[in-house]
Design a protein around this motif. Structure first.
Motif, mmCIF file in Angstrom:
data_model
loop_
_atom_site.group_PDB
_atom_site.id
_atom_site.type_symbol
_atom_site.label_atom_id
_atom_site.label_comp_id
_atom_site.label_asym_id
_atom_site.label_seq_id
_atom_site.Cartn_x
_atom_site.Cartn_y
_atom_site.Cartn_z
ATOM 1 N N GLU A 85 -43.094 -1.768 -16.345
ATOM 2 C CA GLU A 85 -43.747 -0.670 -17.071
ATOM 3 C C GLU A 85 -43.769 0.597 -16.219
ATOM 4 O O GLU A 85 -43.440 1.674 -16.688
ATOM 5 N N ARG A 96 -49.657 12.490 -21.876
ATOM 6 C CA ARG A 96 -50.114 11.400 -22.742
ATOM 7 C C ARG A 96 -49.208 10.172 -22.606
ATOM 8 O O ARG A 96 -49.678 9.050 -22.450
ATOM 9 N N LEU A 99 -49.700 8.531 -19.203
ATOM 10 C CA LEU A 99 -50.951 7.770 -19.176
ATOM 11 C C LEU A 99 -50.834 6.472 -19.968
ATOM 12 O O LEU A 99 -51.365 5.438 -19.553
ATOM 13 N N GLN A 100 -50.144 6.513 -21.085
ATOM 14 C CA GLN A 100 -49.944 5.297 -21.869
ATOM 15 C C GLN A 100 -49.116 4.280 -21.089
ATOM 16 O O GLN A 100 -49.357 3.083 -21.168
ATOM 17 N N CYS A 101 -48.161 4.761 -20.314
ATOM 18 C CA CYS A 101 -47.356 3.884 -19.470
ATOM 19 C C CYS A 101 -48.237 3.178 -18.429
ATOM 20 O O CYS A 101 -48.155 1.962 -18.243
ATOM 21 N N VAL A 102 -49.097 3.949 -17.770
ATOM 22 C CA VAL A 102 -50.015 3.376 -16.783
ATOM 23 C C VAL A 102 -50.982 2.417 -17.464
ATOM 24 O O VAL A 102 -51.285 1.336 -16.941
ATOM 25 N N PHE A 103 -51.451 2.771 -18.646
ATOM 26 C CA PHE A 103 -52.363 1.909 -19.400
ATOM 27 C C PHE A 103 -51.692 0.577 -19.737
ATOM 28 O O PHE A 103 -52.300 -0.487 -19.601
ATOM 29 N N ARG A 104 -50.416 0.616 -20.160
ATOM 30 C CA ARG A 104 -49.697 -0.630 -20.461
ATOM 31 C C ARG A 104 -49.553 -1.492 -19.211
ATOM 32 O O ARG A 104 -49.667 -2.714 -19.281
ATOM 33 N N CYS A 105 -49.325 -0.861 -18.072
ATOM 34 C CA CYS A 105 -49.234 -1.591 -16.815
ATOM 35 C C CYS A 105 -50.560 -2.291 -16.508
ATOM 36 O O CYS A 105 -50.588 -3.476 -16.194
ATOM 37 N N ALA A 106 -51.653 -1.541 -16.600
ATOM 38 C CA ALA A 106 -52.975 -2.103 -16.322
ATOM 39 C C ALA A 106 -53.321 -3.211 -17.319
ATOM 40 O O ALA A 106 -53.882 -4.245 -16.938
ATOM 41 N N THR A 107 -52.969 -3.017 -18.570
ATOM 42 C CA THR A 107 -53.223 -4.032 -19.589
ATOM 43 C C THR A 107 -52.448 -5.304 -19.280
ATOM 44 O O THR A 107 -52.971 -6.416 -19.425
ATOM 45 N N THR A 108 -51.217 -5.145 -18.843
ATOM 46 C CA THR A 108 -50.401 -6.306 -18.480
ATOM 47 C C THR A 108 -51.054 -7.085 -17.343
ATOM 48 O O THR A 108 -51.153 -8.315 -17.395
#
Length: 120
Positions: A85, A96, A99-108
């Motif tokens: 990610e 935006r 940030l969504q990329c970082v959010f997907r990483c954290a969610t993973t």
């Protein structure tokens, strides 16, 4: 868009999508000038930063003592999905999208922790 008669019959979803397209279009046009004002100096700085991150990636592992990751979470390694990610973050131009990329990483990562916790 809020006051333009053409957009009055658009749904909320259509308006949101139009705003995202507008944001991406504007960023695509100004990206190089906004982020690389110093041209080669900025490019060199980004390459240097990328090199440092690559060196860190070889050293920082789930076993690294400073991270203090519990052994129970090591079974979910490698965390290649989370790393993948972040690897594509430079493909995104807007804040935006980044940030969504970082959010997907954290969610993973959180999903990996959740899977490890379920086994206990």
């Amino acid at each position: 868009m809020d006051n333009d008669p053409i957009w009055q019959s658009a749904s909320a979803n259509q308006l949101d999508l139009a705003r995202v397209v507008m944001e991406r279009t504007v960023m695509a046009r100004i990206y190089h000038n906004a982020l690389y004002l110093n041209e080669d100096g900025d490019v060199y700085r980004d390459q240097l930063f990328h090199g440092h991150i690559n060196k860190l990636a070889k050293v920082v592992t789930p076993n690294h003592r400073d991270l203090r990751i519990s052994k129970v979470y090591h079974y979910e390694c490698p965390w290649s999905w989370a790393q993948a990610e972040l690897a594509v973050i430079s493909a995104y131009k807007t804040s935006r999208d980044k940030l969504q990329c970082v959010f997907r990483c954290a969610t993973t990562i959180m999903n990996l922790f959740s899977m490890a916790s379920e086994r206990d």
